[in-house]
Design a protein around this motif. Structure first.
Motif, short mmCIF file in Angstrom:
data_model
loop_
_atom_site.label_atom_id
_atom_site.label_comp_id
_atom_site.label_asym_id
_atom_site.label_seq_id
_atom_site.Cartn_x
_atom_site.Cartn_y
_atom_site.Cartn_z
N GLU A 43 43.67 43.85 47.63
CA GLU A 43 42.93 44.18 46.42
C GLU A 43 41.45 43.79 46.45
OE1 GLU A 43 44.84 42.83 42.89
OE2 GLU A 43 46.84 43.49 43.51
N GLY A 44 41.01 43.13 47.52
CA GLY A 44 39.65 42.61 47.50
C GLY A 44 39.62 41.28 46.75
N PHE A 45 38.42 40.80 46.43
CA PHE A 45 38.31 39.52 45.74
C PHE A 45 38.86 39.64 44.31
CE2 PHE A 45 34.31 39.29 48.50
CZ PHE A 45 35.06 38.93 49.60
N VAL A 46 39.53 38.60 43.86
CA VAL A 46 40.15 38.62 42.53
C VAL A 46 39.68 37.41 41.73
CG1 VAL A 46 42.19 39.84 43.36
CG2 VAL A 46 42.19 37.35 43.37
N SER A 47 39.70 37.55 40.42
CA SER A 47 39.30 36.45 39.53
C SER A 47 40.50 35.76 38.93
CB SER A 47 38.39 36.98 38.42
OG SER A 47 39.06 37.97 37.67
N ARG A 48 41.70 36.27 39.19
CA ARG A 48 42.92 35.63 38.72
C ARG A 48 44.05 35.97 39.70
NH1 ARG A 48 46.29 39.26 36.52
NH2 ARG A 48 47.48 37.61 35.47
N LEU A 49 45.08 35.14 39.69
CA LEU A 49 46.25 35.41 40.53
C LEU A 49 47.34 36.06 39.69
CD1 LEU A 49 46.52 32.15 42.69
CD2 LEU A 49 45.43 34.31 43.26
N PRO A 50 48.06 37.02 40.26
CA PRO A 50 49.06 37.75 39.48
C PRO A 50 50.40 37.03 39.34
CG PRO A 50 48.96 38.64 41.70
CD PRO A 50 47.89 37.59 41.62
N TRP A 51 50.61 35.92 40.05
CA TRP A 51 51.95 35.32 40.12
C TRP A 51 52.26 34.27 39.07
CZ3 TRP A 51 49.06 34.36 44.97
CH2 TRP A 51 49.01 35.50 45.77
N PRO A 52 51.40 33.28 38.83
CA PRO A 52 51.84 32.16 37.98
C PRO A 52 51.80 32.46 36.50
CG PRO A 52 49.60 31.76 38.74
CD PRO A 52 50.05 33.04 39.39
N GLU A 53 52.83 32.02 35.77
CA GLU A 53 52.85 32.11 34.32
C GLU A 53 52.23 30.85 33.70
OE1 GLU A 53 54.33 34.61 32.11
OE2 GLU A 53 53.92 35.75 33.92
N ILE A 54 52.57 29.70 34.27
CA ILE A 54 51.99 28.44 33.80
C ILE A 54 51.07 27.93 34.90
CG2 ILE A 54 52.45 26.10 33.01
CD1 ILE A 54 55.16 26.96 32.10
N GLY A 55 49.79 28.13 34.75
CA GLY A 55 48.81 27.73 35.75
C GLY A 55 47.47 28.37 35.44
N ILE A 56 46.40 27.61 35.54
CA ILE A 56 45.10 28.16 35.17
C ILE A 56 44.69 29.30 36.09
CG2 ILE A 56 44.33 25.94 34.22
CD1 ILE A 56 42.52 25.66 36.70
N GLN A 57 45.32 29.40 37.29
CA GLN A 57 44.97 30.50 38.20
C GLN A 57 45.33 31.86 37.63
OE1 GLN A 57 47.23 28.05 38.92
NE2 GLN A 57 46.94 27.26 40.99
N SER A 58 46.21 31.87 36.60
CA SER A 58 46.60 33.15 36.01
C SER A 58 45.50 33.74 35.14
CB SER A 58 47.88 32.98 35.18
OG SER A 58 47.65 32.12 34.08
N ARG A 59 44.51 32.92 34.79
CA ARG A 59 43.40 33.44 33.97
C ARG A 59 42.04 33.14 34.56
NH1 ARG A 59 44.53 29.36 28.90
NH2 ARG A 59 43.68 27.45 29.84
N GLU A 60 41.95 32.12 35.42
CA GLU A 60 40.67 31.77 36.04
C GLU A 60 40.92 31.16 37.42
OE1 GLU A 60 40.01 27.67 33.45
OE2 GLU A 60 39.26 29.58 32.64
N PHE A 61 40.94 31.99 38.42
CA PHE A 61 41.28 31.55 39.78
C PHE A 61 40.07 30.88 40.43
CE2 PHE A 61 41.88 33.01 44.38
CZ PHE A 61 42.57 31.86 44.71
N THR A 62 40.26 29.64 40.80
CA THR A 62 39.22 28.89 41.49
C THR A 62 39.60 28.80 42.96
OG1 THR A 62 38.70 27.57 39.55
CG2 THR A 62 38.01 26.69 41.66
#
Length: 480
Positions: A43-62
């Protein structure tokens, strides 16, 4: 070939034996990193991860491992089985670090045999060797770190800036480069060192601001560097946060302790290497904080190693003898310990469960899964969504109440814990029986909302008895 190249080849061979002698990989986290690399490739660079429900990566991937993940992409294209591709990546990464460290010592202290340096670097500490074989981002960071030290000259000012910039994109340990350059500047105060320090600091600052994860990287670094150093009460401690036991410290430092004493004895009336006290000081500081994290231990050992091998004075004959002795004693120990580690990270049962899910659970469904299994499941079945997101701190930061709610389920000690997956609206629950045997057995006994549909030696899979809108497809069992 020169002795240096033969020594590096010997080191690569030792690492290859330790990596390829056992099935699987020695640590599950590498699967998460390759999952991110797969996502970038797709998908190229992403700003969030599609997998976690509980985890900040689901809305702001660092992605503070961004460069590390980019380097993994070519290995995903290799025409070999995925686990083998991962091992090749680890082997090349750790061999690069071995080369950088050995070359730095050879240039700074030319009286040492490269075989002596290589053997002690690989076998001087069971814990250090094991953690390097995990294939973490620290391999890339410390390769850049030693590149900076090798180029620490005013004529390479631009390269110092570039290396410092890249260190921020490779690993959260980049402040270590800042403190190293600062202490070198203070210890050897020269205009040249001041300019180099400023170039390095500027590179780090620019790397922080000009970042693929902007603006989320600042929160991520805060969690990784500050919050993780002082975990909130009640948050489940992962292995890296735990202090090393006495056995680990003995296995970690005992082999190089005589060399440390020897280096002091030889230099007590002579001049120490000019920069070596920087590494000694950093090693002592890290050792003080080793009690809070195994990550700090590995840095501490590496700093003591550099201090020793910049100062030790020993005849060629005894260098060869010491290398042979350490190999004969340490290699069987390291081999045995790594075998245990590989077995503890065995993925064959996880593979069977992920294949079962692929055949029987509709893609895109949420799966109630612990943080310990998240890396492998996202790697094998990225088409699904999972409860957790790798590190407990990222779940705690996302939603504190939900984090402690799921933790209560896996502990299985809270009254009514069996209702938690239903309350959080999950149709599928996967429990790792190695880690959570009590909650697995009690959930099976108490739950009236879920029933066991599949299990093997490591996992139990439960589904809702009457899930809404559930497809009526027949349960199938994949070939093992």
């Amino acid at each position: 070939m020169s002795p240096f190249r033969y020594a590096i080849l010997l080191g690569i061979s030792i690492y290859a034996i330790l990596l390829f002698a056992f099935p699987g990989v020695p640590d599950a986290d590498i699967f998460y990193h390759f999952s991110v690399a797969k996502l970038y490739l797709k998908e190229g660079f992403v700003s969030r991860l599609p997998w976690p429900e509980i985890g900040i990566q689901s809305r702001e991937f660092t992605d503070y491992h961004f460069l590390f993940h980019i380097f993994q992409i070519p290995f995903l294209l290799l025409p070999v089985e995925e686990t083998i591709a991962i091992k090749f990546f680890i082997l090349i990464s750790i061999s690069t670090l071995l080369y950088q460290v050995t070359d730095y010592i050879q240039k700074e202290s030319s009286n040492l045999s490269p075989y002596f340096v290589v053997v002690f670097f690989i076998l001087g500490s069971v814990l250090f060797t094991g953690r390097m074989l995990f294939g973490r981002g620290n391999l890339l960071f410390f390769s850049i770190y030693f590149l900076s030290l090798r180029f620490w000259n005013i004529k390479y000012l631009k390269w110092i800036f570039v290396f410092s910039f890249l260190s921020v994109w490779s690993y959260s340990g980049f402040p270590f480069l800042f403190f190293t350059s600062l202490f070198i500047t203070v210890l050897e105060y020269k205009r040249e060192h001041t300019q180099l320090f400023l170039a390095s600091t500027l590179g780090i600052l620019v790397g922080l601001i000009v970042h693929p994860s902007f603006p989320f990287q600042f929160k991520g670094y805060f969690i990784e560097l500050i919050i993780q150093s002082f975990p909130p009460p009640g948050v489940e401690a992962i292995a890296e946060w735990l202090p090393p036991t006495r056995d680990i410290l003995i296995l970690g430092f005992l082999p190089i302790l005589p060399l440390l004493l020897l280096s002091f004895r030889e230099k007590i009336q002579n001049q120490f290497h000019s920069k070596s006290f920087v590494f000694l000081f950093l090693g002592i500081i890290c050792l003080v904080f080793t009690g809070s994290s195994l990550r700090i231990f590995e840095i501490s050992w590496l700093m003591f190693f550099i201090f020793i091998f910049l100062n030790i004075s020993i005849s060629k004959k005894y260098q060869v003898l010491a290398a042979i002795v350490i190999f004969v004693i340490q290699f069987p120990i390291v081999y045995g310990k790594m075998g245990q580690q590989f077995r503890s990270s065995e993925t064959k049962y996880g593979y069977i469960v992920t294949e079962w899910i692929r055949f029987n659970i509709p893609k895109g469904e949420k799966i109630f899964l612990s943080w310990a299994d998240y890396p492998y499941f996202t790697f094998k079945i990225p088409e699904y969504r999972f409860l957790f997101g790798l590190n407990p701190l990222y779940a705690w930061s996302f939603h504190e109440d939900r984090y402690f709610t799921q933790k209560a389920f896996f502990e299985g000690t809270t009254q009514g814990f069996q209702h938690i997956p239903k309350i959080l609206d999950y149709n599928t629950v996967v429990i790792n029986k190695f880690y959570y045997s009590f909650s697995n057995s009690e959930f099976k006994r108490l739950s009236t909302d879920y029933h066991l549909v599949f299990e093997n030696e490591k996992y139990g899979v439960f589904v809702k008895t009457n899930p809404p809108n559930n497809s009526k497809k027949e349960i199938t069992i994949p070939n093992k």
